[in-house]
Structures are given as C-alpha cells and as structure tokens.
Scaffold this active site. Structure first.
Site, PDB file in Angstrom:
ATOM      1  N   ASP A 216       0.813  -1.215   0.000  1.00 25.45           N
ATOM      2  CA  ASP A 216       0.000   0.000   0.000  1.00 25.45           C
ATOM      3  C   ASP A 216       0.851   1.272   0.000  1.00 25.45           C
ATOM      4  O   ASP A 216       1.865   1.359   0.706  1.00 25.45           O
ATOM      5  CB  ASP A 216      -0.860  -0.022   1.290  1.00 25.45           C
ATOM      6  CG  ASP A 216      -1.882   1.088   1.352  1.00 25.45           C
ATOM      7  OD1 ASP A 216      -2.852   1.031   0.594  1.00 25.45           O
ATOM      8  OD2 ASP A 216      -1.701   2.022   2.162  1.00 25.45           O
ATOM      9  N   GLU A 282       1.466  -0.690  -4.993  1.00 29.99           N
ATOM     10  CA  GLU A 282       0.580   0.449  -5.201  1.00 29.99           C
ATOM     11  C   GLU A 282       1.456   1.692  -5.124  1.00 29.99           C
ATOM     12  O   GLU A 282       1.675   2.255  -4.048  1.00 29.99           O
ATOM     13  CB  GLU A 282      -0.538   0.521  -4.146  1.00 29.99           C
ATOM     14  CG  GLU A 282      -1.573   1.542  -4.549  1.00 29.99           C
ATOM     15  CD  GLU A 282      -2.293   2.276  -3.428  1.00 29.99           C
ATOM     16  OE1 GLU A 282      -3.414   2.716  -3.644  1.00 29.99           O
ATOM     17  OE2 GLU A 282      -1.719   2.433  -2.323  1.00 29.99           O
TER      18      GLU A 282
HETATM   19  C1  NOJ Z   1      -4.524   3.118  -0.575  1.00 27.02           C
HETATM   20  C2  NOJ Z   1      -5.717   2.266  -0.273  1.00 27.02           C
HETATM   21  O1  NOJ Z   1      -6.127   1.616  -1.461  1.00 27.02           O
HETATM   22  C3  NOJ Z   1      -6.769   3.191   0.288  1.00 27.02           C
HETATM   23  O2  NOJ Z   1      -8.015   2.552   0.409  1.00 27.02           O
HETATM   24  C4  NOJ Z   1      -6.273   3.714   1.617  1.00 27.02           C
HETATM   25  O3  NOJ Z   1      -7.205   4.646   2.126  1.00 27.02           O
HETATM   26  C5  NOJ Z   1      -4.914   4.400   1.464  1.00 27.02           C
HETATM   27  N1  NOJ Z   1      -3.999   3.653   0.670  1.00 27.02           N
HETATM   28  C6  NOJ Z   1      -4.277   4.600   2.813  1.00 27.02           C
HETATM   29  O4  NOJ Z   1      -3.853   3.372   3.313  1.00 27.02           O
END
Ligand code: NOJ
Length: 544
Positions: A216, A282
């Site tokens: 993430d 991500e």
């Molecule tokens: C990306 C995640 O996909 C999202 O849902 C989240 O709010 C943020 N990162 C923070 O972790």
C-alpha cells in the site's frame, strides 16, 4: 495438509505465474458475510470460492487479493492497522485465514494479502508507546517534530485526507506526521528497528504460505528529512482526486522521496526467500518515469499498477498516452498490472457508462501484463448511491465531497434473498442496485450476461498466446476514436479494436476472425475486407 505443502504444488505455473495472470480484488467488508453482522469476512470468502475457481461456472481467475483484515479501529476500514500479524475478530481469526488459504491452494488459486507499511493505526501499541514520552524507546519509530516558532506545524505539508500532515500531541508538546488521516501516523522507515519489525510482518504472512503482497501507498514511505515546504502545484504530480488543499501543492518533499527505492529493494530481499511470491506495488504516481523506478531494475516490485488508466476519460488518444509510453519504458522484461477500478475508484459501469462496460473489459484484458478485476465489475454493477446518513468513508466524512463508498457496496449474489445473499443482517453499506439480473444467480447461466462475458474473456486470455505472451504495439492511422492494439507471439497475432468515437466507422486491412466482441452476436464472424464498428463496440480478433 499444511498450507506450505499446498503452496509447492500450486507453483506449477512457474515463478513468474503473475506475469499474465488475472487477479481478482476482494474488498473483504463487502464480499460475503458468514456470521450475520453485516460485514464480510474470511469465512465468507471461503464459502464463495466456487464463484472464482474450481467449480462449474467459475470465473477461473488465477489469484485473489484481499484488502486488509488485520486488527484495526477501522478509521480507514482496515488501512489503519493495529497489529500486523493477526486477524480482526470482525473478519475471523488465523484459523479461518489458514482454512481459506488451504482451500484456495487446493483449487490452484493464489492468494495475495495487503501490506500497509507507510502508516499504522494510532491504536497500534508501537504508537501508544511512542507517544507516551519523548524518551520512550519507540519515540523514533514515528516522525515527531517540534512546533514551528509560532507554535504551528513544522512545515506546510498537507494530508491526503485533508488538513495539515501534522497533528499536535499536547502530552509531549510535539507534532507527529501523517500522510493520510491523523489516526494513521506514518512509521519512520529511517529507523532500522521499524524496518526489522515490518520485515518480520512480511515473513509472518509469507511463512503462512501467501503467494504475494500488494504493498500500500509506497510512494509515501519516506520524506525529505529537512522538512522543506512544498511549493504550490503546477502539474498532476499526484492523485488528481485528492482533497483540494492537498492538490494545491507539488508534493516534491513528501511523496516519491528517493529513499523509497532502497526500502523497496529490501522488500525484494525479504521475498527472495519465497520463490514465486509476488510483490505488487501500489505506487500512486501518475508520471510513469517516476513510477518505473520502483521496479528497481528487477530488484524491486515485480509489478506496479498503471493508475493512469483509472484517471482516463473514454478517449482513444488518452488511453494510448496512458499505456504506450509506460510500455516502452518497461521494455520486454517487465510487466504492468492493468487496472480500471478498485475499492478507491468508481466502478467501470458507472465511470464509462453501462453501454461501454464490455468494451472497457475488452481493453483491460487486451493489454499486456496482469489483468485486475474488481469484485462486482464482472456483473456490470454500478456505483451505489449512498444516502448522507449512511456515509462511511472517512475521506467523505472529512468533507471533501468525494466518497469511495459507492464502489464498496456489497457483492450481489442473489437478489431473491435478503440483502442479495451477502448477509442475513443489514449490510454496512446499502446494495448498489436492485435491478433484476444484477446478481450472480441471475447471470451465472445466462450466456448473454456480463458474467458470462468476463468468464469468456478470462478463458480466452488463458489460451491466447498473443494475449498472454505477445508483444504490444499501437496501430496508427485508424478512424477517429478507435484504439487499436496489435499483440504478436511468434506467428500468432491478435488485434484489439475499441471504438471510443462517436460515429460508425470502418477499418480496412485487418483480416481475421472475431474471437470476442462486445456485441456477442459477432463472435465467430470472419472479417475479410472491412470491419465496421459502432461507437462503444470492441473486438478481439485472431488475425489470419
Ligand atoms: C490506498 C488504499 O487503497 C486506500 O483505500 C487507503 O485509504 C490508502 N492507501 C491509505 O492506506
């Protein structure tokens, strides 16, 4: 059988099984509730595996990615972790996880978990300790700074979810840094003990037998230690849909700081011990030159998402520009994870319109690399309409006017049952629609359904050498509004045409046979001279 034994068996696809895989994203809160509390859970996912793999009528995806199910006060619905190595009771327990993993592996389905390294929850014991006093041994596990001379925050950085990136803690008279919510303090990745603890968490899940990690918010791992102010915004350096204060800055000091890459290399060192484990990043950077550095020339992520795709209008040039330069940067060796929707974005049928949902799916499956399918898109589900009194997303509740709730409504299994078979109790978010046929039960046996269409696309990708392994080249000189992609593997060639223009068009010079079409009546059609397409038509053709 122990899950680690099963894992060896399921690696038959080879260590790079993910290269052309279809990854299905499960937003756990909304997939299947097994215990009647209105929230999805691990056992619920296990009960619904027939939808995904190993049963007649299954989609036959290669892998699932499950969003966070760890202990959390749920300020950001699990992306605020208070224990990296456990399961929130809302979602089950470690035994439920092991059962799910074993059942996935028995079906030849890989399982990817979410890893959230940038921040944890304000309730994580590490932060509780850290904030307890300035000389606590864990003080440096987070980013604490003295107030500016005027008593305000140490610099001008803004949080993605609104307001300043700094929260004052009166007990110790300092501010702590948070890129997202104030209840999501950033971990200090410059501290070796933090790294060691987080690598332990990675080992914990990899040792259990998971097939990879979706990591993430990687772009936010480290920041400029000098805390230099961000200048005002000029270009789209970050997520365009962030809150306006956040979007008003160029995030050159708090996002994509060069030290991030070294950490990603260390993620790779950890996963090296687990052959075949996928590291999926991500990395939310809309400039491809910056994003590809996170592949670290083969020592970083195996795959990153192409997030430009979720920001594109229905326009052939826009999509070409979102794909082609990145493809050139990656070269032959590296792949991308293609994505059109997620729990953070609008669903395909709403963003592009239901009349374009099939063409969008053809584009998604036609692109070289991994294909990501977000739960519900295989039914053509629209975004839900969430009444104000049922809003859940902290981002929306903070008053930014944007909500991610509409894409997070429950999976619709059977509209003939209460709450579409998702739960026996009122779900945490309402259903997106009660329109007849917007459920798995109504679509499973209907060859004209969206579900059958996705099933056929997945099957076709599995057998088509050009779609799996083929090179990818964009075709020039097509009629206005048509996106054309040639995929070639050896002497086999396929072409994908997606008509994003406004009037009927004719394409000459591509003889072949239509394998999959948004207008399903055209499948099997032989094209000798001219291929005509109506607006929002798309085809995959095997070339003669
Ligand atoms: C990306 C995640 O996909 C999202 O849902 C989240 O709010 C943020 N990162 C923070 O972790």
């Amino acid at each position: 059988m122990a899950s680690s034994d099963v894992r060896l068996v399921t690696k038959s696809g080879g260590e790079r099984w993910w290269e052309n895989a279809v990854l299905y994203q499960i937003y756990i809160r909304s997939y299947q509730d097994s215990n009647g509390d209105g929230v999805g859970d691990l056992e619920g996912i296990r009960q619904r595996l027939d939808h995904l793999k190993g049963a007649s009528g299954a989609l036959d995806v290669d892998a699932i990615w499950i969003t966070p199910f760890y202990p959390s006060p749920m300020a950001d619905f699990g992306y605020d972790v208070s224990d990296y190595c456990a399961v929130h009771p809302l979602f089950g327990d470690l035994d439920a996880f092991d059962r799910l993993l074993a059942d996935c592996h028995a079906r030849g389905l890989q399982l990817i978990v979410d890893f959230v390294p940038n921040h944890c929850s304000i309730e994580h014991p590490w932060f509780v300790e850290s904030r307890s006093s300035r000389d606590n041994p864990k003080r440096d596990w987070f980013i604490w700074r003295d107030p500016a001379p005027d008593g305000g925050p140490p610099n001008n950085w803004k949080a993605m979810f609104g307001g300043d990136s700094w929260e004052f803690d009166p007990a110790t008279g300092q501010y702590y840094y948070h890129h997202f919510l104030a209840s999501q303090p950033d971990l200090n990745w410059r501290n070796p003990d933090v790294r060691a603890a987080m690598y332990d968490a990675m080992h914990f899940w990899l040792d259990r037998g998971v097939d990879g990690l979706r990591v993430d918010a990687v772009q936010t791992l480290t920041e400029n230690e000098a805390l230099t102010d961000n200048p005002p915004a000029e270009g789209p350096t970050v997520k365009a849909k962030a809150g306006s204060e956040f979007a008003s800055q160029q995030h050159i000091n708090d996002i994509d700081w060069p030290d991030n890459i070294e950490i990603v290399r260390q993620f790779r060192d950890v996963t090296d011990d687990y052959p075949g484990a996928l590291l999926l990043g991500e990395v939310y950077l809309l400039e491809h030159e910056r994003m590809v550095r996170y592949y670290a020339s083969g020592r970083g992520f195996d795959l990153c998402f192409n997030f430009l795709l979720v920001n594109m209008p229905w326009n052939a040039d826009a999509f070409r520009n979102a794909i082609e330069p990145l493809h050139d940067l990656l070269g032959d060796e590296f792949r991308i994870a293609n994505v059109l929707s997620s729990h953070d974005e609008s669903r395909i049928a709403t963003r592009f319109g239901p009349e374009r949902a099939r063409a969008a799916a053809i584009l998604l499956f036609g692109l070289r690399g991994m294909t990501t399918v977000y739960q519900g898109d295989e039914l053509g589900l629209p975004d839900g309409v969430i009444p104000n009194d049922r809003l859940q997303d902290p981002f929306a509740l903070a008053g930014h006017g944007l909500s991610r709730d509409p894409a997070r409504t429950p999976m619709q299994w059977d509209l003939g049952q209460p709450y579409a078979g998702f739960s026996t109790a009122e779900p945490w978010l309402p259903l997106a629609t009660d329109h007849p046929g917007m459920d798995v039960a109504g679509q499973r046996d209907d060859p004209a359904s969206m579900l059958a269409f996705y099933r056929d696309l997945i099957a076709f990708k599995r057998v088509s050498e050009p779609l799996r392994e083929g090179s990818q080249r964009f075709i020039d000189d097509l009629p206005e509004g048509v996106l054309g992609i040639l995929r070639e593997a050896g002497n086999q060639r396929a072409v994908i045409f997606v008509h994003m223009g406004e009037s009927r068009c004719e394409i000459a010079g591509w003889p072949g046979r239509i394998a999959i079409a948004s207008d399903r009546n055209r499948e099997g059609e032989t094209v000798t001279g001219i291929l005509s397409l109506e607006p929002n038509d798309a085809v995959v053709m095997a070339l003669s």
